[in-house]
Design a protein around this motif. Structure first.
Motif, PDB file in Angstrom:
ATOM      1  N   VAL A 119       0.813  -1.221   0.000  1.00 61.68           N
ATOM      2  CA  VAL A 119       0.000   0.000   0.000  1.00 61.68           C
ATOM      3  C   VAL A 119       0.847   1.271   0.000  1.00 61.68           C
ATOM      4  O   VAL A 119       0.330   2.364   0.215  1.00 61.68           O
ATOM      5  CB  VAL A 119      -0.969   0.019   1.201  1.00 61.68           C
ATOM      6  CG1 VAL A 119      -1.861  -1.210   1.192  1.00 61.68           C
ATOM      7  CG2 VAL A 119      -0.217   0.110   2.537  1.00 61.68           C
ATOM      8  N   GLU A 133       2.351   2.946  -2.405  1.00 62.57           N
ATOM      9  CA  GLU A 133       2.148   3.887  -3.507  1.00 62.57           C
ATOM     10  C   GLU A 133       0.696   3.878  -3.957  1.00 62.57           C
ATOM     11  O   GLU A 133       0.032   2.849  -3.921  1.00 62.57           O
ATOM     12  CB  GLU A 133       3.051   3.516  -4.690  1.00 62.57           C
ATOM     13  CG  GLU A 133       4.537   3.466  -4.356  1.00 62.57           C
ATOM     14  CD  GLU A 133       5.105   4.841  -4.039  1.00 62.57           C
ATOM     15  OE1 GLU A 133       4.492   5.839  -4.470  1.00 62.57           O
ATOM     16  OE2 GLU A 133       6.158   4.910  -3.376  1.00 62.57           O
ATOM     17  N   ASP A 134       0.218   5.045  -4.416  1.00 65.70           N
ATOM     18  CA  ASP A 134      -1.149   5.140  -4.912  1.00 65.70           C
ATOM     19  C   ASP A 134      -1.296   4.594  -6.329  1.00 65.70           C
ATOM     20  O   ASP A 134      -2.369   4.119  -6.713  1.00 65.70           O
ATOM     21  CB  ASP A 134      -1.628   6.595  -4.878  1.00 65.70           C
ATOM     22  CG  ASP A 134      -1.914   7.066  -3.464  1.00 65.70           C
ATOM     23  OD1 ASP A 134      -2.341   6.250  -2.632  1.00 65.70           O
ATOM     24  OD2 ASP A 134      -1.705   8.260  -3.189  1.00 65.70           O
ATOM     25  N   ALA A 135      -0.225   4.683  -7.099  1.00 67.20           N
ATOM     26  CA  ALA A 135      -0.289   4.192  -8.474  1.00 67.20           C
ATOM     27  C   ALA A 135      -0.491   2.679  -8.482  1.00 67.20           C
ATOM     28  O   ALA A 135       0.230   1.943  -7.813  1.00 67.20           O
ATOM     29  CB  ALA A 135       0.994   4.567  -9.213  1.00 67.20           C
ATOM     30  N   PHE A 183      -2.753   0.862  -7.133  1.00 59.45           N
ATOM     31  CA  PHE A 183      -3.035   0.368  -5.784  1.00 59.45           C
ATOM     32  C   PHE A 183      -3.847  -0.931  -5.882  1.00 59.45           C
ATOM     33  O   PHE A 183      -4.945  -0.956  -6.440  1.00 59.45           O
ATOM     34  CB  PHE A 183      -3.841   1.422  -5.032  1.00 59.45           C
ATOM     35  CG  PHE A 183      -3.963   1.181  -3.551  1.00 59.45           C
ATOM     36  CD1 PHE A 183      -3.151   1.857  -2.656  1.00 59.45           C
ATOM     37  CD2 PHE A 183      -4.913   0.301  -3.044  1.00 59.45           C
ATOM     38  CE1 PHE A 183      -3.269   1.659  -1.287  1.00 59.45           C
ATOM     39  CE2 PHE A 183      -5.036   0.088  -1.689  1.00 59.45           C
ATOM     40  CZ  PHE A 183      -4.211   0.766  -0.803  1.00 59.45           C
ATOM     41  N   LEU A 202      -6.245  -2.902  -4.653  1.00 57.03           N
ATOM     42  CA  LEU A 202      -7.300  -2.888  -3.643  1.00 57.03           C
ATOM     43  C   LEU A 202      -7.753  -4.291  -3.257  1.00 57.03           C
ATOM     44  O   LEU A 202      -7.901  -4.589  -2.069  1.00 57.03           O
ATOM     45  CB  LEU A 202      -8.497  -2.072  -4.149  1.00 57.03           C
ATOM     46  CG  LEU A 202      -9.717  -2.042  -3.220  1.00 57.03           C
ATOM     47  CD1 LEU A 202      -9.369  -1.438  -1.860  1.00 57.03           C
ATOM     48  CD2 LEU A 202     -10.865  -1.269  -3.879  1.00 57.03           C
ATOM     49  N   PRO A 207     -10.766   7.110  -3.737  1.00 60.15           N
ATOM     50  CA  PRO A 207      -9.559   6.391  -4.152  1.00 60.15           C
ATOM     51  C   PRO A 207      -9.473   5.056  -3.417  1.00 60.15           C
ATOM     52  O   PRO A 207     -10.015   4.893  -2.319  1.00 60.15           O
ATOM     53  CB  PRO A 207      -8.427   7.329  -3.713  1.00 60.15           C
ATOM     54  CG  PRO A 207      -9.062   8.663  -3.507  1.00 60.15           C
ATOM     55  CD  PRO A 207     -10.469   8.385  -3.070  1.00 60.15           C
ATOM     56  N   ARG A 221      -7.193   3.750  -1.675  1.00 65.66           N
ATOM     57  CA  ARG A 221      -6.655   3.881  -0.312  1.00 65.66           C
ATOM     58  C   ARG A 221      -7.768   4.253   0.671  1.00 65.66           C
ATOM     59  O   ARG A 221      -7.816   3.749   1.798  1.00 65.66           O
ATOM     60  CB  ARG A 221      -5.536   4.928  -0.286  1.00 65.66           C
ATOM     61  CG  ARG A 221      -4.827   5.043   1.063  1.00 65.66           C
ATOM     62  CD  ARG A 221      -3.679   6.059   0.993  1.00 65.66           C
ATOM     63  NE  ARG A 221      -2.709   5.689  -0.021  1.00 65.66           N
ATOM     64  CZ  ARG A 221      -1.707   4.827   0.181  1.00 65.66           C
ATOM     65  NH1 ARG A 221      -1.540   4.273   1.375  1.00 65.66           N
ATOM     66  NH2 ARG A 221      -0.859   4.542  -0.797  1.00 65.66           N
ATOM     67  N   ASP A 222      -8.664   5.146   0.245  1.00 63.98           N
ATOM     68  CA  ASP A 222      -9.768   5.557   1.114  1.00 63.98           C
ATOM     69  C   ASP A 222     -10.760   4.416   1.337  1.00 63.98           C
ATOM     70  O   ASP A 222     -11.350   4.296   2.413  1.00 63.98           O
ATOM     71  CB  ASP A 222     -10.494   6.756   0.516  1.00 63.98           C
ATOM     72  CG  ASP A 222      -9.644   8.022   0.541  1.00 63.98           C
ATOM     73  OD1 ASP A 222      -8.517   7.967   1.068  1.00 63.98           O
ATOM     74  OD2 ASP A 222     -10.105   9.060   0.022  1.00 63.98           O
ATOM     75  N   LEU A 271      -1.113   2.302   6.366  1.00 64.27           N
ATOM     76  CA  LEU A 271      -1.928   2.757   5.229  1.00 64.27           C
ATOM     77  C   LEU A 271      -2.001   4.274   5.171  1.00 64.27           C
ATOM     78  O   LEU A 271      -1.964   4.871   4.085  1.00 64.27           O
ATOM     79  CB  LEU A 271      -3.341   2.171   5.346  1.00 64.27           C
ATOM     80  CG  LEU A 271      -4.328   2.560   4.248  1.00 64.27           C
ATOM     81  CD1 LEU A 271      -3.932   1.910   2.918  1.00 64.27           C
ATOM     82  CD2 LEU A 271      -5.750   2.164   4.648  1.00 64.27           C
TER      83      LEU A 271
END
Length: 289
Positions: A20, A22-24, A26, A28, A194, A196-197, A229
């Protein structure tokens, strides 16, 4: 001089943190499936992913090549909610099992956000532009179709009208004084979340469930994931520190609370947290026997 090789595999938390970071791109689905390892350390996460892929491939094999987006959506709803039988766990909505994807796949019962994670994955495989919406009190799924935007309830696949959405939102706005001149447009609550959220919402649900049950050990496992996270969400470090204090880990607790006080010195609870930090600092180190 060559450096010694590290041969041991990363711990479950180290792997989660790396996943987790990096956002690129991601991941999930995998990150959400990993949450189940807190309840079942030996869980085969790859088997969970493979099962979701199998369900997706089965569905995609039925899709006509020229199926419109609306046709794909209707077929997916029929497949997910009726054929596979996914739905809300009305009998025990606050069971932590509802947040573990491997259990949701087994029982076909979950809560909105866990069902949405599975639905989003199948929709993506079917070429549908589906997104998660972190709507207050009830996670939703949003799709942009040629005919317009559709908001779905992941408990049953029902499309929600603007009036229904506003009705669901009203208690939240009333509670926070977002009425009259302070009213907030509905659209602000319908922004795509996103990945992550979305994962943070899953962990937040587990955090609330474990807190209500007084399960400090399970709560700490969730906090360990949350600080990895959301490394700059200082309140999560505070909450981990408070849990560590309750579990008798005074030094680690003091370190977390010190970080919180340093990064959020103007927080409303800073004075109380500083008092607790001072108490923890004064406690003697544990004696080993």
């Amino acid at each position: 001089m060559s450096l010694p090789m590290r041969l041991e595999a990363p711990s479950a938390l180290e792997y989660f943190a790396a996943l987790v970071a990096e956002d690129a791109h991601f991941p999930l689905l995998e990150a959400a499936a990993l949450l189940g390892q807190d309840a079942e350390p030996g869980l085969d996460v790859q088997a969970v992913i493979d099962e979701v892929d199998r369900l997706g491939q089965r569905f995609c094999s039925r899709l006509p090549a020229d199926a419109s987006a609306l046709h794909r959506l209707r077929m997916l709803n029929r497949y997910f909610f009726h054929e596979l039988g996914f739905g809300g766990n009305a009998n025990n909505f606050y069971d932590p099992q509802n947040s573990y994807l491997h259990r949701v796949l087994e029982t076909r019962r979950g809560i909105p956000v866990s069902l949405a994670v599975l639905y989003l994955e199948l929709a993506t495989q079917a070429g549908l532009p589906a997104l998660g919406v972190s709507f207050p009190g009830h996670f939703l799924v949003k799709l942009h179709l040629p005919a317009g935007e559709v908001l779905l309830d992941p408990l049953d696949g029902r499309s929600l009208s603007r009036e229904e959405l506003e009705e669901r939102l009203e208690p939240f706005c009333q509670q926070r004084g977002l009425v009259g001149d302070d009213a907030v447009p509905l659209g602000l609550f319908l922004q795509a979340a996103p990945p992550r959220d979305i994962l943070a919402r899953m962990l937040g649900n587990l955090k609330s469930v474990h807190r209500a049950a007084g399960d400090l050990v399970s709560g700490l496992a969730v906090q360990e994931r949350l600080v990895r996270l959301l490394p700059e969400a200082w309140e999560e470090w505070r909450d981990r520190g408070l849990l560590l204090a309750e579990l008798g880990q005074s030094q680690a607790a003091a370190d977390d609370l010190a970080l919180y006080l340093r990064e959020a010195p103007q927080a409303d609870d800073a004075q109380e947290i500083r008092r607790q930090w001072q108490v923890l600092r004064e406690q003697p180190p544990p004696r080993w026997h």
